[in-house]
Scaffold this motif. Structure first.
Motif, PDB file in Angstrom:
ATOM      1  N   LEU A   1      -2.729   7.637  -5.881  1.00  0.00           N
ATOM      2  CA  LEU A   1      -2.992   6.418  -6.113  1.00  0.00           C
ATOM      3  C   LEU A   1      -4.173   5.957  -5.082  1.00  0.00           C
ATOM      4  O   LEU A   1      -5.124   5.131  -5.519  1.00  0.00           O
TER       5      LEU A   1
ATOM      6  N   VAL B   1      -7.403   7.006  -6.103  1.00  0.00           N
ATOM      7  CA  VAL B   1      -7.655   6.111  -7.384  1.00  0.00           C
ATOM      8  C   VAL B   1      -8.410   4.842  -6.764  1.00  0.00           C
ATOM      9  O   VAL B   1      -9.655   4.218  -7.415  1.00  0.00           O
TER      10      VAL B   1
ATOM     11  N   LYS C   1      -9.890  -4.949 -10.052  1.00  0.00           N
ATOM     12  CA  LYS C   1      -8.705  -4.599 -10.725  1.00  0.00           C
ATOM     13  C   LYS C   1      -8.362  -3.006 -10.497  1.00  0.00           C
ATOM     14  O   LYS C   1      -7.265  -2.782 -10.982  1.00  0.00           O
TER      15      LYS C   1
ATOM     16  N   MET D   1      -6.691  -3.578  -6.479  1.00  0.00           N
ATOM     17  CA  MET D   1      -5.873  -4.453  -6.092  1.00  0.00           C
ATOM     18  C   MET D   1      -4.401  -3.965  -6.223  1.00  0.00           C
ATOM     19  O   MET D   1      -4.119  -2.830  -6.643  1.00  0.00           O
TER      20      MET D   1
ATOM     21  N   PRO E   1      -1.423  -4.273  -8.015  1.00  0.00           N
ATOM     22  CA  PRO E   1      -0.952  -4.635  -9.100  1.00  0.00           C
ATOM     23  C   PRO E   1       0.382  -5.469  -9.478  1.00  0.00           C
ATOM     24  O   PRO E   1       0.541  -5.657 -10.593  1.00  0.00           O
ATOM     25  N   HIS E   2       1.049  -5.509  -8.502  1.00  0.00           N
ATOM     26  CA  HIS E   2       2.493  -6.020  -8.558  1.00  0.00           C
ATOM     27  C   HIS E   2       2.853  -7.159  -7.773  1.00  0.00           C
ATOM     28  O   HIS E   2       3.680  -7.012  -6.825  1.00  0.00           O
ATOM     29  N   PRO E   3       1.777  -8.250  -7.796  1.00  0.00           N
ATOM     30  CA  PRO E   3       2.232  -9.336  -6.793  1.00  0.00           C
ATOM     31  C   PRO E   3       3.603 -10.015  -6.666  1.00  0.00           C
ATOM     32  O   PRO E   3       3.920 -10.273  -7.783  1.00  0.00           O
ATOM     33  N   ILE E   4       4.208 -10.332  -5.640  1.00  0.00           N
ATOM     34  CA  ILE E   4       5.222 -11.010  -5.776  1.00  0.00           C
ATOM     35  C   ILE E   4       4.885 -12.592  -5.725  1.00  0.00           C
ATOM     36  O   ILE E   4       3.838 -13.238  -5.186  1.00  0.00           O
ATOM     37  N   SER E   5       5.385 -13.143  -6.748  1.00  0.00           N
ATOM     38  CA  SER E   5       5.051 -14.614  -6.904  1.00  0.00           C
ATOM     39  C   SER E   5       6.356 -15.440  -6.914  1.00  0.00           C
ATOM     40  O   SER E   5       7.607 -14.898  -7.170  1.00  0.00           O
TER      41      SER E   5
ATOM     42  N   GLU F   1      10.535 -23.685  -6.443  1.00  0.00           N
ATOM     43  CA  GLU F   1      11.225 -22.977  -5.221  1.00  0.00           C
ATOM     44  C   GLU F   1      11.344 -23.905  -4.010  1.00  0.00           C
ATOM     45  O   GLU F   1      10.424 -24.655  -3.756  1.00  0.00           O
TER      46      GLU F   1
ATOM     47  N   MET G   1      13.415 -15.769   1.927  1.00  0.00           N
ATOM     48  CA  MET G   1      12.698 -14.534   1.398  1.00  0.00           C
ATOM     49  C   MET G   1      11.566 -14.004   2.490  1.00  0.00           C
ATOM     50  O   MET G   1      11.675 -12.742   2.500  1.00  0.00           O
TER      51      MET G   1
ATOM     52  N   LYS H   1      13.827 -12.059   5.202  1.00  0.00           N
ATOM     53  CA  LYS H   1      14.625 -11.500   4.714  1.00  0.00           C
ATOM     54  C   LYS H   1      13.567 -10.107   4.357  1.00  0.00           C
ATOM     55  O   LYS H   1      14.020  -8.970   4.742  1.00  0.00           O
ATOM     56  N   HIS H   2      12.700 -10.163   3.716  1.00  0.00           N
ATOM     57  CA  HIS H   2      11.873  -9.272   3.228  1.00  0.00           C
ATOM     58  C   HIS H   2      10.726  -8.880   3.612  1.00  0.00           C
ATOM     59  O   HIS H   2       9.608  -8.201   3.253  1.00  0.00           O
ATOM     60  N   LYS H   3      10.369  -9.727   5.055  1.00  0.00           N
ATOM     61  CA  LYS H   3       9.248  -9.373   5.604  1.00  0.00           C
ATOM     62  C   LYS H   3       7.891  -9.668   4.789  1.00  0.00           C
ATOM     63  O   LYS H   3       7.011  -8.696   4.854  1.00  0.00           O
ATOM     64  N   ILE H   4       7.619 -10.598   4.158  1.00  0.00           N
ATOM     65  CA  ILE H   4       6.753 -10.763   3.347  1.00  0.00           C
ATOM     66  C   ILE H   4       5.985 -12.127   3.836  1.00  0.00           C
ATOM     67  O   ILE H   4       6.619 -13.261   4.489  1.00  0.00           O
TER      68      ILE H   4
ATOM     69  N   LYS I   1       5.810   5.404  -6.687  1.00  0.00           N
ATOM     70  CA  LYS I   1       4.720   4.878  -5.917  1.00  0.00           C
ATOM     71  C   LYS I   1       3.301   5.264  -6.508  1.00  0.00           C
ATOM     72  O   LYS I   1       2.171   4.604  -6.156  1.00  0.00           O
ATOM     73  N   GLU I   2       3.137   6.444  -7.173  1.00  0.00           N
ATOM     74  CA  GLU I   2       1.963   6.826  -7.481  1.00  0.00           C
ATOM     75  C   GLU I   2       1.503   6.734  -8.806  1.00  0.00           C
ATOM     76  O   GLU I   2       0.451   6.932  -9.322  1.00  0.00           O
TER      77      GLU I   2
ATOM     78  N   HIS J   1       1.099   4.208 -12.288  1.00  0.00           N
ATOM     79  CA  HIS J   1       1.062   2.704 -12.856  1.00  0.00           C
ATOM     80  C   HIS J   1       0.969   2.927 -14.204  1.00  0.00           C
ATOM     81  O   HIS J   1       0.029   3.570 -14.905  1.00  0.00           O
TER      82      HIS J   1
ATOM     83  N   ARG K   1      -0.001   0.648 -16.335  1.00  0.00           N
ATOM     84  CA  ARG K   1      -1.178   0.427 -16.836  1.00  0.00           C
ATOM     85  C   ARG K   1      -2.426   1.341 -16.891  1.00  0.00           C
ATOM     86  O   ARG K   1      -3.093   1.411 -17.619  1.00  0.00           O
TER      87      ARG K   1
ATOM     88  N   LEU L   1      -8.585  13.041 -10.922  1.00  0.00           N
ATOM     89  CA  LEU L   1      -7.272  12.157 -10.697  1.00  0.00           C
ATOM     90  C   LEU L   1      -6.499  11.751 -11.885  1.00  0.00           C
ATOM     91  O   LEU L   1      -5.330  11.753 -11.804  1.00  0.00           O
TER      92      LEU L   1
ATOM     93  N   ASP M   1       6.117  -1.213 -11.715  1.00  0.00           N
ATOM     94  CA  ASP M   1       5.611  -2.301 -11.907  1.00  0.00           C
ATOM     95  C   ASP M   1       6.351  -3.448 -11.667  1.00  0.00           C
ATOM     96  O   ASP M   1       6.268  -4.567 -12.189  1.00  0.00           O
TER      97      ASP M   1
ATOM     98  N   PRO N   1       7.624  -6.426  -9.263  1.00  0.00           N
ATOM     99  CA  PRO N   1       7.082  -6.795  -8.049  1.00  0.00           C
ATOM    100  C   PRO N   1       8.195  -6.554  -6.925  1.00  0.00           C
ATOM    101  O   PRO N   1       7.767  -6.268  -5.865  1.00  0.00           O
TER     102      PRO N   1
ATOM    103  N   ILE O   1       8.029  -4.388  -2.918  1.00  0.00           N
ATOM    104  CA  ILE O   1       7.753  -5.080  -1.754  1.00  0.00           C
ATOM    105  C   ILE O   1       7.384  -3.855  -0.820  1.00  0.00           C
ATOM    106  O   ILE O   1       8.193  -2.967  -0.722  1.00  0.00           O
TER     107      ILE O   1
ATOM    108  N   HIS P   1       7.907  -3.340   2.324  1.00  0.00           N
ATOM    109  CA  HIS P   1       8.746  -3.132   3.157  1.00  0.00           C
ATOM    110  C   HIS P   1       9.831  -2.273   2.474  1.00  0.00           C
ATOM    111  O   HIS P   1      10.449  -1.305   3.222  1.00  0.00           O
TER     112      HIS P   1
END
Lengths: 163, 390
Positions: free
Chosen positions: A93, A96, A104, A107, A109-113, A118, A126, A129-132, B69-70, B72, B74, B146, B251, B253, B257, B259
């Protein structure tokens, strides 16, 4: 002698803080004026953004403002230091990412939103707890704001009358 | 409690030897194998059930983290079309070379097929340093390597599931049995995809609000074990399930995390995976290695040649020139983690014997040593040819 009146005042103030904290919504103090990266931006454009502004993390959005990922300083540093990357970083990864040429491809690709509805308390929980350190705020899939740890601290300070 | 001492020494030596190899410029996996060999000679003469179980957990977590982890989904979708031809060609050639050795040495059909499967995957991490140093990561062959490396791992894992099921029938399966194997695989993957689509995201939306400690981490592990178990229920191997479970979480989210990822990696690479590699070292039959004969030499040479020729042909088919095709062929030569998982399963199920097991471990070690050097030479060869032409 025990100061019962003082205890009650303190309990009342704790309660009222908890209540107030649960009634405050992220949408009321999130940052709405955002610097974003487009998913098709080139690496040079992204580096320019990082040079011009000094945020830790930028949301990456599609043409119709849908949040598709995030790019943070760690990714940029990794790309800039690619020739010094230790072997442990030589994963598929990362390789890549190292060879990526647009937002794209590099980045996360799995952002916490979170939702703009909220509460301050839940968001603070959060973060701890999740160190974000920050959240993208999304409504109907579209990016509407961001909130980071200092914003939360500032609001909690205000609530506690310390600000 | 001798086992405590064994685990302690495995982890200690695996990390120490791994560090020495890393500093010498080689992947730590070689040090971990070596630590097992040393302990196998000096101390651990009998493989205990606990150690065997921990090693199996290592194989499960190695493949789970690979998927988690490796991979995706997509990226897989986007690159599947361009890499499919070259990957299929290189896997077919590598597989044929492996199976041919088995046939030549009159091994059973199953054992021959298994050698072919063990020849199929690629561990691209071994040559990433060379690609970076030679500024070839973003090149046409570099980028194809890759993509192709992920696909041939997936093909290898699916071939494994077929061989494992074949082994349970204890004979070459009939057409109906092959159909049943395929249906089971499709059913398992369909269930996992449904869980990903309708359950995992919603589940983690709730889990991250739980008050108990480490709820997200615990549920990631629960899903790893659940996928491994469900695969076994479907007659597939646990590691296949773990890999697919990891991909299905890749994927989500809240499951990704930073952490939480670092804890999952810590559990895998801090404890289970080193024990798995060391266990392979312990299981190596030194007597077999001492009598390295024509068989072992052929395994090493044909495993490398299979990938070189297959990679070269595949790249030529999609329009690479001779130089880029050569670079691609050399780049997909290295083998490491997935191959070792495959052969440890083969040994455990009694599909392959000590000689095949030892020869493939030797092949993995040789490929790790020679692939980066040969890749550098191939790139220099192209650069020299280009400068001569200009």
């Amino acid at each position: 002698m025990v100061d019962h009146d003082g205890d009650e005042d303190r309990i009342r103030s704790v309660r009222s803080f908890a209540e107030m904290c649960s009634e405050m919504f992220i949408k009321d103090f999130m940052t709405k004026d955002l610097v974003t990266i487009s998913e098709n931006d080139s690496i040079d454009q992204i580096l320019e953004t990082f040079d011009k502004y000094h945020f830790h993390t930028y949301p990456v959005v599609s043409e119709d403002n849908v949040l598709v990922g995030t790019i943070d300083q760690n990714i940029i540093l990794k790309i800039l230091l690619v020739h010094r990357a230790p072997r442990i970083e030589h994963t598929h990864l990362n390789a890549v990412v190292f060879q990526g040429d647009t937002a794209k491809t590099i980045m996360i690709p799995h952002p916490i939103s979170i939702s703009p509805n909220e509460t301050l308390c839940d968001t603070a929980d959060m973060i701890l707890k999740h160190k974000i350190d920050r959240f993208c705020i999304v409504e109907d899939g579209k990016l509407v704001g961001m909130i980071c740890k200092p914003d939360i601290i500032k609001e909690v300070y205000k609530l506690r009358g310390l600000y | 409690m001798e086992i405590l001492l064994h685990i302690l020494l495995i982890l200690l030596l695996a990390k120490l030897f791994g560090e020495v190899l890393e500093r010498a410029g080689f992947p730590s996996i070689l040090g971990e194998l070596l630590s097992g060999m040393v302990l196998g000679i000096l101390l651990i003469h009998q493989e205990s059930d606990i150690l065997k179980f921990l090693a199996e957990m290592g194989a499960i977590f190695l493949l789970f983290t690979a998927g988690y982890k490796e991979v995706h989904l997509r990226d897989l979708k986007e690159s599947s079309a361009k890499a499919s031809v070259v990957t299929v060609v290189q896997v077919i050639v590598a597989f044929s070379f492996g199976a041919a050795i088995g046939v030549y040495f009159h091994l059973s059909v199953l054992e021959s097929i298994f050698i072919g499967v063990a020849f199929s995957p690629t561990s691209i991490g071994v040559v990433v340093r060379t690609l970076i140093d030679m500024d070839y990561l973003s090149s046409k062959p570099g980028s194809m390597m890759l993509t192709s490396a992920i696909f041939d791992d997936i093909i290898g894992i699916f071939l494994l599931s077929i061989v494992v099921t074949m082994a349970t029938y204890e004979q070459f399966p009939s057409g109906v049995q092959v159909l049943i194997i395929l249906l089971k695989m499709v059913a398992f993957v369909a269930i996992m995809f449904s869980l990903r689509k309708w359950v995992f995201s919603k589940l983690f939306d709730q889990i991250h609000r739980m008050h108990v400690k480490e709820s997200i981490f615990a549920f990631v592990i629960v899903i790893a074990l659940f996928s491994a178990y469900l695969a076994e229920v479907f007659g597939l191997h646990a590691v296949i399930g773990a890999f697919i479970g990891g991909v299905m979480l890749s994927d989500v989210p809240h499951a990704k995390i930073e952490h939480v990822q670092s804890k999952v990696t810590g559990l895998a690479y801090g404890i289970f995976v080193p024990i798995f590699f060391a266990f392979i070292g312990i299981s190596l039959n030194i007597a077999t290695l001492q009598t390295i004969g024509l068989f072992s030499v052929l395994v090493v040479v044909l495993a490398l040649l299979g990938k070189l020729i297959g990679g070269f042909l595949g790249s030529r088919l999609i329009g690479f020139d001779n130089y880029d095709s050569l670079i691609f062929g050399v780049g997909v030569m290295p083998r490491a983690g997935v191959e070792l998982v495959l052969i440890s399963i083969g040994k455990e199920m009694g599909i392959i014997g000590d000689e095949v097991f030892s020869a493939i471990v030797l092949m993995v070690a040789v490929s790790i040593f020679v692939s980066p050097v040969l890749l550098k030479k191939a790139i220099q060869f192209k650069n020299r040819a280009n400068s001569n032409n200009t």
